[in-house]
Design an enzyme around this catalytic site. Structure first.
Site: not given
Ligand code: BMP
Length: 225
Positions: A62-63, A67, A119, A173, A175, A178
């Site tokens: 949920l990032k 507060i 990422s 990050g 796939g 990249g």
């Molecule tokens: P994907 O492998 O399809 O790129 O998905 C990456 C997942 O990681 C997504 O759920 C994204 O919200 C999460 N994410 C990200 O890509 N970079 C971050 O820095 C932090 C993440 O939570």
């Protein structure tokens, strides 16, 4: 080693898609990460359904950045769904924010994972400038893990060196964004978070098996030469 991000599945045609996805990938993965799109689409019922489909840990991404009282209430809402951990931003700081979240985490058993770096490129604009403070905060708050980017393995190496071995590193990050499977593990991450490469595949189970195989090959190469 492998956490599948269900955001929800890109090729999702029917709700059944999650059942098919989990049945296909479960034997290859260490856990699942669900995001806000998943929660908006499937609600708490969807998380409970996922819980019934797998015994692996579920991370609610949920990032959180609020507060302490509001983050704590959010976690209490999730506590009875079977979620094992939540992801929160570090920039909200400790006093009045993460301190409360971590206390709630101890009561509910829902762990906390902090974003230390991201990422995408824009992470360098603000977030990465504070990485030392975020890593120190992760140690001070006693969180179970941090997020650091597979797209910049030097950041993972730096975080691993500074944190030592006790805090887990989750690395997205791989796939579509990249980075190669296994590259973050070689830099010091414990888990690689992979979403679309697996969820967007016609055969997610086969895609997860392949990712796992490449991870293992690269990992054994970088550890044993
Ligand atoms: P994907 O492998 O399809 O790129 O998905 C990456 C997942 O990681 C997504 O759920 C994204 O919200 C999460 N994410 C990200 O890509 N970079 C971050 O820095 C932090 C993440 O939570």
């Amino acid at each position: 080693m492998l956490v599948v991000a269900i955001d929800p599945p890109v090729r999702e045609e029917k709700d059944k898609r999650i059942d098919i996805l989990v049945r296909g990938v479960d034997e290859y993965v260490s856990g699942y990460k669900i995001g806000i799109p998943f929660l908006l689409k499937h609600g708490k019922q969807g998380i409970r359904r996922l819980r019934r489909l797998t015994e692996k840990p579920i991370i609610a991404d949920l990032k959180l950045a609020d507060i302490g009282d509001i983050m704590s209430t959010t976690v209490k809402h999730l506590a009875n769904t079977g979620v094992n951990a939540v992801i929160a931003h570090a920039f909200v700081g400790y006093n009045g924010a993460l301190e409360t979240l971590v206390k709630t985490s101890m009561v509910t058993g829902v762990g906390v994972i902090l974003v230390a770096s991201m990422s995408h490129d824009g992470s360098r604009e603000f977030i990465d400038k504070h990485i030392d403070e975020f890593l120190d905060l992760a140690v001070k708050a006693g969180v179970e893990g941090i997020v650091a980017p597979a797209t910049r393995p030097n950041v993972i190496r730096y975080a691993r060196e500074r944190l030592g071995g006790s805090i887990k590193i989750y690395s997205p990050g791989i796939g579509i964004q990249g980075a190669e499977p296994g590259s973050a593990l070689c830099a010091g991450a414990n888990y690689e978070i992979v979403g679309r490469l697996i969820t967007g595949s016609k055969n997610p189970g086969e895609a997860a098996r392949e990712v796992r195989e490449i991870q293992l090959k690269r990992w054994s190469k970088c550890h044993h030469g």
